[in-house]
Design a protein around this motif. Sequence first.
Motif, PDB file in Angstrom:
ATOM      1  N   GLN A   1      18.407  50.999  19.584  1.00  0.00           N
ATOM      2  CA  GLN A   1      17.538  51.276  20.723  1.00  0.00           C
ATOM      3  C   GLN A   1      16.992  52.699  20.708  1.00  0.00           C
ATOM      4  OE1 GLN A   1      20.077  50.430  24.045  1.00  0.00           O
ATOM      5  NE2 GLN A   1      20.063  48.209  23.725  1.00  0.00           N
TER       6      GLN A   1
ATOM      7  N   ARG B   1      17.025  46.746  14.906  1.00  0.00           N
ATOM      8  CA  ARG B   1      15.596  46.665  15.217  1.00  0.00           C
ATOM      9  C   ARG B   1      14.735  47.201  14.062  1.00  0.00           C
ATOM     10  NH1 ARG B   1      15.128  47.991  21.718  1.00  0.00           N
ATOM     11  NH2 ARG B   1      16.974  46.795  22.326  1.00  0.00           N
TER      12      ARG B   1
ATOM     13  N   VAL C   1      20.071  43.832  15.286  1.00  0.00           N
ATOM     14  CA  VAL C   1      20.734  44.836  16.117  1.00  0.00           C
ATOM     15  C   VAL C   1      20.152  46.232  15.883  1.00  0.00           C
ATOM     16  CG1 VAL C   1      22.625  45.343  14.498  1.00  0.00           C
ATOM     17  CG2 VAL C   1      22.997  45.635  16.953  1.00  0.00           C
TER      18      VAL C   1
ATOM     19  N   SER D   1      26.444  42.474  15.427  1.00  0.00           N
ATOM     20  CA  SER D   1      25.549  42.106  16.526  1.00  0.00           C
ATOM     21  C   SER D   1      26.109  42.460  17.889  1.00  0.00           C
ATOM     22  CB  SER D   1      25.249  40.603  16.468  1.00  0.00           C
ATOM     23  OG  SER D   1      26.442  39.848  16.608  1.00  0.00           O
ATOM     24  N   GLN D   2      27.439  42.582  18.012  1.00  0.00           N
ATOM     25  CA  GLN D   2      28.067  42.876  19.295  1.00  0.00           C
ATOM     26  C   GLN D   2      28.574  44.311  19.390  1.00  0.00           C
ATOM     27  OE1 GLN D   2      31.013  39.708  19.412  1.00  0.00           O
ATOM     28  NE2 GLN D   2      29.637  38.392  20.577  1.00  0.00           N
ATOM     29  N   SER D   3      28.252  45.117  18.410  1.00  0.00           N
ATOM     30  CA  SER D   3      28.700  46.508  18.409  1.00  0.00           C
ATOM     31  C   SER D   3      27.859  47.336  19.387  1.00  0.00           C
ATOM     32  CB  SER D   3      28.582  47.095  17.000  1.00  0.00           C
ATOM     33  OG  SER D   3      28.658  48.503  17.030  1.00  0.00           O
ATOM     34  N   CYS D   4      28.492  47.925  20.373  1.00  0.00           N
ATOM     35  CA  CYS D   4      27.770  48.790  21.322  1.00  0.00           C
ATOM     36  C   CYS D   4      27.180  49.996  20.600  1.00  0.00           C
ATOM     37  CB  CYS D   4      28.716  49.252  22.428  1.00  0.00           C
ATOM     38  SG  CYS D   4      29.276  47.924  23.525  1.00  0.00           S
TER      39      CYS D   4
ATOM     40  N   GLN E   1      24.047  48.809  18.707  1.00  0.00           N
ATOM     41  CA  GLN E   1      23.008  48.478  19.680  1.00  0.00           C
ATOM     42  C   GLN E   1      22.319  49.738  20.188  1.00  0.00           C
ATOM     43  OE1 GLN E   1      24.987  46.171  22.698  1.00  0.00           O
ATOM     44  NE2 GLN E   1      25.313  44.401  21.355  1.00  0.00           N
ATOM     45  N   THR E   2      23.094  50.781  20.437  1.00  0.00           N
ATOM     46  CA  THR E   2      22.522  52.044  20.906  1.00  0.00           C
ATOM     47  C   THR E   2      21.692  52.706  19.808  1.00  0.00           C
ATOM     48  OG1 THR E   2      24.383  52.383  22.423  1.00  0.00           O
ATOM     49  CG2 THR E   2      23.063  54.317  21.860  1.00  0.00           C
TER      50      THR E   2
END
Length: 232
Positions: free
Chosen positions: A53, A86, A84, A43-46, A49-50
């Motif tokens: 997105q 989506r 994360v 959940s906190q992995s950049c 997350q990218t």
Amino acid sequence: VFPSLAQAQASVANEVYQELGQPSIFLFCPTEYCSSLCSPSPSQSCYLQTIGQELLPGIGVIWTGPKVVSQELSAALLEEVEAVLRRRPVIWDNLYANDYDCRRVFLGPYMGRAPGLMSRLHGLLLNPNCELQANFIPIHTLGTWFQSELGSCAHPDQAGTPAHPCPALQLSCTEPGLPRLMSCSSSGMEEVAAPGDSQGARDGSYSPQEALEVALRDWVAEINQQALEPGR
């Protein structure tokens, strides 16, 4: 020049996906494909997350679980991964994989997967043993688990319906001596050919021990049948 590895990967994957006409099945395996590869967590992995997105929503993302070879898969982890990314993940299940060590062959039942997981998945791929005949029990018990998951979807508990509809999955095998399983569609659930039958699978519960016993019974019957065939 891309600002990050994740943006570069998502851009290339999106372009290929669109160039192919946005096929119904298009899978992307991220660099961080299990929790142990994420920093500091899914959940906190950049990176993830990218990916979540930037990757087009029609592209499926592969996930193996807490580790590359995961002994357990929990609903809580899949919720975290779905949030994360989506999208619901496609599980690449390495429970039986032995390509990294061919001295290891796991002949136990499909197990360690929390009940009701199917509604949290976009799909599931089983990475088998390298030895063909050693996959009778893995595929057979996976079919029993899958049948029980269909039962859970058809008979939700008092808490209500699953968070998501059960994904359309098809599990089959045409190799001689290995069981043909079943399929379901988005418009309903249809059993094509169950590998075995048990009350647990019908009512939506799954017992690894019971599934193993049914698989062993059918495997012995298959071996005996092959022994009677001419030329064997």
